[in-house]
Every structure is written in C-alpha cells, then in structure tokens.
Scaffold this active site. Structure first.
Site, PDB file in Angstrom:
ATOM      1  N   HIS A 165      26.925  21.261  88.835  1.00 34.76           N
ATOM      2  CA  HIS A 165      25.846  20.288  88.659  1.00 34.76           C
ATOM      3  C   HIS A 165      25.882  19.370  89.873  1.00 34.76           C
ATOM      4  O   HIS A 165      26.668  18.429  89.933  1.00 34.76           O
ATOM      5  CB  HIS A 165      26.051  19.500  87.363  1.00 34.76           C
ATOM      6  CG  HIS A 165      25.951  20.338  86.132  1.00 34.76           C
ATOM      7  ND1 HIS A 165      24.778  20.523  85.436  1.00 34.76           N
ATOM      8  CD2 HIS A 165      26.891  21.076  85.491  1.00 34.76           C
ATOM      9  CE1 HIS A 165      24.995  21.335  84.405  1.00 34.76           C
ATOM     10  NE2 HIS A 165      26.262  21.682  84.420  1.00 34.76           N
ATOM     11  N   ASP A 225      31.715  24.471  86.185  1.00 35.07           N
ATOM     12  CA  ASP A 225      30.884  23.502  85.465  1.00 35.07           C
ATOM     13  C   ASP A 225      31.107  22.103  86.047  1.00 35.07           C
ATOM     14  O   ASP A 225      31.089  21.115  85.315  1.00 35.07           O
ATOM     15  CB  ASP A 225      31.172  23.546  83.965  1.00 35.07           C
ATOM     16  CG  ASP A 225      30.107  22.838  83.129  1.00 35.07           C
ATOM     17  OD1 ASP A 225      29.080  22.425  83.695  1.00 35.07           O
ATOM     18  OD2 ASP A 225      30.324  22.693  81.905  1.00 35.07           O
ATOM     19  N   ASN A 250      19.394  20.998  85.222  1.00 29.55           N
ATOM     20  CA  ASN A 250      19.147  19.774  84.437  1.00 29.55           C
ATOM     21  C   ASN A 250      19.255  18.545  85.330  1.00 29.55           C
ATOM     22  O   ASN A 250      20.190  17.743  85.246  1.00 29.55           O
ATOM     23  CB  ASN A 250      20.076  19.681  83.224  1.00 29.55           C
ATOM     24  CG  ASN A 250      21.543  19.868  83.557  1.00 29.55           C
ATOM     25  OD1 ASN A 250      21.898  20.506  84.550  1.00 29.55           O
ATOM     26  ND2 ASN A 250      22.402  19.319  82.718  1.00 29.55           N
TER      27      ASN A 250
END
Length: 463
Positions: free
Chosen positions: A64, A313, A96
């Site tokens: 991310h 992640d 996102n």
C-alpha cells in the site's frame, strides 16, 4: 568485450539450485551472462560480491504505497525507497487510495505518479466494486497487473460487490486474461463479532483479532474458489493468515481451479501473542493467528506448497493512527496495517538460517513465483540472459536487530518487528542494471523506476 556492470564472487541462487564463485554481467539494463566469476567479461564497473548470495530481484506483489491522495502516510517515492533498501526490485500498489483505483483515469494517475518518483519498478491493481463492473475492459486497456475485490471491511472502506456481481466480474476478467485477487474475509461474520465485542466492552488489541475469526477467512477463500471453478477465472488469495485457509486453497488446487495464494512474513513469524506483547502496533487485517494456525500455515502452505508467494501487505500509518503512545488502549480507535518492505528479506533469510526452508525455496516464493503468477516472468523473477537485470545481493549470515523505526525509510515506520533479531540482510539492490541500494544507502534516483508491462498469456505454471 566490456559491459556496463559485472558482479563477481557470489553464490548465484535460483529455484533450480546454487552456483558458488559466480556472478552476472549486465549491458543496457539486461543480463548478458551468468556464470563463473573468471569467465565473465570486463566491465565499466566491477562489484565484488564478497561471497554473498545473488538472487533474482525480490518481487513484492502487495504493498500500500498510499498515492494518490494519502501521501501523508506514504507515497511512491518513499515506498520504493524502502523497497530498494529492503532488496525489493518490483512492487505492486494496492487500489484503496484516494481516489480509489476504480476508473481508467484513476489508474493512469497512479501510473503517472509512479513514473515521476519511483526508485524501483512497479505496477498496480485496479479494484472491482458494484459501480464499475461495466468498466473492466476499459480499465484493463490501461494495463493494470490484475484486479482486486475487498470482501470484508478494510482500510479505506471499499465496499464489496454482491455475489452475483462478483460472478459477473469474474466472467469479464476471465476474458482479459488477468488474475483477480481478493481480500478474503467474510464481512458479515466480521461485522457481527465487531459489533458484539464493542457492545460488551471488549476493546483490547486481542479482541480485534478475535473479532475476525479464522472461519471468516476460510469461508471467503472457499466461496471464491467455487466461483472461480464455475467461471473459469484465474484467482488469487492475498495475505493468507491461517493454516485453515491454506487448506482451502490446497483443496481448490486439487480440483484443478487456477487459484494461487500468498502469505506474509508476519503471519509466519508471529503468533497472536504479539497482540498481548506489543498491542495495537501489531493490529492488521486479517489478524495474526494463534500458534496452531501458524504451524498449520507452515505445514500446508509452505512445506506442502499451497502458498505460492510471499509478499508484505506493507501498509504505513502514522504513529497517531496506530496509537503508538497508547498501544494497549481501545483497539477500535486504532487502525490496521504496518510497514514490511525492509523486514521481509531478513525475516525469510532468518527462516532459511533456522532450516525452515532452503535458499532456493525462498527465492522461488519471493521472486520467481510472484513474477509467474502475475504475468511478469521471465522479465522479472529470473536471471535469464536477455531479461531485466534485476537482482539482489544478500548476506545470509549477517546477524542484526531492528532497534528503532528511524532505521527504516518509509514516511511512517510503525511495525511489530521493532526489537526483533534476524540473520540475513540485503546489501545491494540492482534494478535494470542500475545499483539503487548499496552500503546502507539508497543511491538510485527518484523516477528511475518504471511501470512493468504484463503478459496476459502467463498461466502461473512453474518454470
């Protein structure tokens, strides 16, 4: 003959084996020779690998990077700076962000930002929601690595499509040749237990973990594999946290479904006791599981092969968002996720040192397989002549402890790995023939990294 770069005096490691006293020659960003050190050509720059291991560049298929829109947490520049320092040569950003990567122009913006500031090569996923299923062909034309659906509540509150919409999306994505990945947690189960625990005043960090039970993950994995079996879509399970979910993946593979899966270093390293020891800084979704599930994840996922890839992640948040000053305070006020780009290689090398897996098996899961799964192989994830000169030199014997977050390169560096000790570390990172990290410093230029094209014909078979 003289080339741009030669690295000598290494043990070259690939999934096929290892070659001592060997190295790599590079010209114009591509590998032109791999072999014994004394047979490599002269070069403008010669690097002595000092007997360390040289492996195909690490591919992290799950980070991310937070850009666009959430740059106060992280951006392409800081995320890829951390990647370079961690020995990672290719990263894939999650969708996102703000705006969410759910439209062709949003994906184009994410790529443009990466081209302007990335230190290493990159790609991105596009998200599928109820609102953009009809746009899948247009989004695909922009060139994402693949697609993603968030099945359960997650950071950014990207709502999942309903099951009928997921089936329809799978049929469309099947036609693109791309793979569809999932944040695989059953949202209704999670929402039920979250509301129940909060009403009961259960607000310790471990209560967040228990509000997202293993059954929520396993059910979502099994349901998406069933949908893939019906539609013929290629699917991927991100961040598998439990052995029970790995067993579900194994059953899907046995039925012939094209399902791949990843796990993360933190699920293999910690048990849920870390929530009692370190609190909210270790909060993540899915949560870190108990010792029995971790052992089953090792046995079924790693030893028996249900898990294809390792990724992080990597998910930076500010210390305030992570409640670092009150680590055992009300967990519902904290946010999930932590950084991992600079600890993933040390964690996996420590497992190698402990005898949990071989160097070859580590390379397969952390470089070659992710490149195969996502259509980047052999350009990435290999040391074949004619491919991108991406490689990482690691010292597999270096013992060290991550003492402080200030040692890391992200904008925000909260991680439960502070205070953990490792055996092994990346000492040089090379992307398309350019040294981007050496001697403890990121030396590559911001903006050197480039978007990697995807080969939709890749079928994720082992090479």
């Amino acid at each position: 003959m003289s080339v741009d770069l030669v690295v000598r005096n290494c043990t070259v490691v690939t999934p096929a084996g290892r070659s001592p006293d060997s190295g790599v020659a590079v010209e114009d960003g591509e590998i032109v020779a791999v072999g014994r050190s004394d047979r490599l050509p002269d070069a403008d720059r010669v690097v002595d690998g000092e007997g360390n291991a040289l492996v195909p560049g690490i591919v992290d298929g799950h980070i991310h990077n937070r850009e666009p829109g959430l740059e106060y947490k992280e951006d392409w520049e800081s995320a890829t700076r951390a990647a370079a320092a961690g020995g990672v040569t290719t990263v894939v950003g999650m969708p996102n962000t703000d705006p969410v990567i759910d439209r062709p122009d949003h994906l184009e913006l994410k790529f443009e930002r990466g081209e302007a500031s990335a230190h290493v090569d990159f790609q991105s996923y596009a998200v599928v929601t109820s609102e953009n299923i009809d746009l899948i062909p247009e989004i695909d034309a922009v060139g994402p690595l693949g697609f993603k659906i968030f099945l359960g509540s997650t950071v950014g509150d990207v709502p999942p499509p309903n099951d009928g919409e997921i089936l329809e999306a799978m049929e469309q994505i099947r036609e693109t040749g791309k793979r569809l990945g999932f944040h695989e947690e059953n949202g209704e189960i999670i929402d039920h237990y979250t509301e129940k625990f909060r009403a009961e005043g259960r607000n310790d960090p471990i209560d967040h973990s228990h509000s997202r039970p293993v059954i929520a993950e396993r059910e979502a994995v099994e349901r998406m594999i069933t949908f893939a079996e019906e539609t013929g879509a290629k699917v991927h399970m991100f961040h598998v946290s439990s052995g029970s979910a790995a067993e579900a993946v194994a059953r899907g593979k046995e039925r012939g479904v094209d399902v791949t899966a990843e796990t993360t270093p933190h699920y293999l390293w910690f048990t849920e006791e870390v929530m009692r020891e370190k609190g909210n800084p270790a909060r993540i979704q899915p949560p870190i599981r108990d010792a029995a599930e971790r052992e089953k994840l090792w046995e079924v996922g790693i030893d028996e092969g249900a898990i294809d890839t390792v990724a992080t992640d990597h998910a930076p948040h500010t210390p305030e968002e992570k409640k670092v000053d009150d680590p055992f305070g009300n967990t519902w006020d904290a946010i999930s996720g932590f950084v991992g780009l600079e600890t993933e290689v040390p964690v996996m090398l420590t497992f190698v040192d402990q005898g949990r897996l071989s160097l070859e098996e580590w390379v397969r899961r952390h470089s070659t397989r992710p490149a195969q799964v996502w259509g980047l192989y052999p350009r990435k994830g290999s040391l074949q002549v004619g491919t991108d000169a991406d490689f990482t030199i690691v010292d597999p014997d270096r013992k060290w402890t991550l003492e402080d977050a200030d040692e890391l390169h992200s904008k925000n560096c909260v991680t439960p790995f502070i205070g953990e000790s490792f055996t092994g570390k990346a000492v040089m990172t090379v992307v398309r023939g350019e040294v981007v990290y050496e001697d403890g410093d990121v030396v590559g230029d911001s903006g050197y990294g480039t978007r990697v094209a995807v080969d939709e014909t890749n079928d994720a078979d082992d090479a």
